[in-house]
Design a protein around this motif. Structure first.
Motif: not given
Ligand SMILES: [Mn+2]
Ligand SMILES: [Mn+2]
Ligand SMILES: [Zn+2]
Ligand SMILES: [Zn+2]
Lengths: 145, 145
Positions: A96, A109, A114, A132-137, B108-111, B113-114, B117-118, B128, B130-134
């Motif tokens: 993050i 996380i 999934k 790849s998964l990154e959060f921004f906050g 269409d999977i997304c995080v 809801s996590k 927890a983050v 939080v 935003d997030h990036s997820l690929e």
DNA sequence: AGAGTATATGCAAATTATTTGCAAATAGCG
DNA sequence: CGCTATTTGCAAATAATTTGCATATACTCT
């Protein structure tokens, strides 16, 4: 999360590299050792300062090999340059980053569970090999400023 | 998933832009309209071919504004260049790319809801945003080759 | 250990990606 | 319409990544 850097010796990285059928070279060992000293993903530009003996082209090419071999992960956070971190010796994780000050922290996380759902929703794909998964906050200091 | 591009008119994008207190300019409307015609995230290099009248610097600066305003998303897949896609008119989503041939599909999977927890696992962060997820995988044609 | 072959590296240069300064143009506001 | 804050074009700078090729090195086989 994170912390506790095992800091193994070069021999041990040699075994890790060989086990992926990638050639064990002086530079690759130096690169992995340098990465093992970093707490957060580092850009190639910054890595050149830590692995002085290694040409920048070699850094690009070696990191490419190590990423392919899944010994290193490539991470995209803010900025145009990719960052790299070891993907062995510490559990799989993500990050993050504060959008105000750039602070980065590890987060545990993950979305591996999934992948099955991903395959169900994309019939064109036969398998998922990575993500790849990154959060921004906003970090607390920035939030209270 | 994806498909069904609403293809709204420029006026409508103007309202979307204004609602984010970003100035509505000819170029920004052209850019958003061009993005609305793309099915997948597109690089700035490719976008210059679609929005000929727009200088490349303007593309960089406009996309930066639109990303800040959350009207556009920046996506990192393979390659060094970032790609962009509209983030309105279609539901929030992510992607999967074939590591062999480069094929990209929406997922269409997304995080989202996590995120809670983050925050629990990173006490240094207040929120939080935003997030990036690929995902990366192997498409069926490539798998059976 | 030495020879042979495939792969890695250094170096310089090319390419690609992104950012910037500044003068002119334009959007939003009254 | 006139004023001011922003945006844009253009050219140039900077940053990021890739490439060609000659040389060096890792690994395999004897
Ligand atoms: Mn990390
Ligand atoms: Mn998409
Ligand atoms: Zn993960
Ligand atoms: Zn999401």
């Amino acid at each position: 999360m994170s912390q506790k850097l095992p800091n193994r010796d070069a021999v041990s990285y040699g075994e890790a590299i060989r086990s992926k059928s990638v050639r064990v070279t002086k530079h690759r060992l130096l690169i992995m050792t340098a990465l093992s000293h970093e707490r957060l993903p580092i850009s190639i530009r910054d890595l050149t300062k830590k692995v002085r003996s290694c040409n920048e082209s070699t850094l690009y090419r070696s990191l490419e090999s190590l990423v392919d071999a899944q010994l290193v992960r490539r991470v995209h956070l803010d900025g145009a340059a990719a960052r790299y971190e070891l993907s062995i010796d510490r559990p799989h994780h993500h990050h993050i980053q504060c959008v105000r000050c750039g602070l980065i922290q590890d987060v545990d996380i993950c979305v591996r569970s999934k992948e099955e759902a991903v395959l169900r929703s994309t019939p064109a794909f036969a398998s998922v090999v990575d993500h790849s998964l990154e959060f921004f906050g906003i970090c607390k200091p920035c939030a209270s400023r």
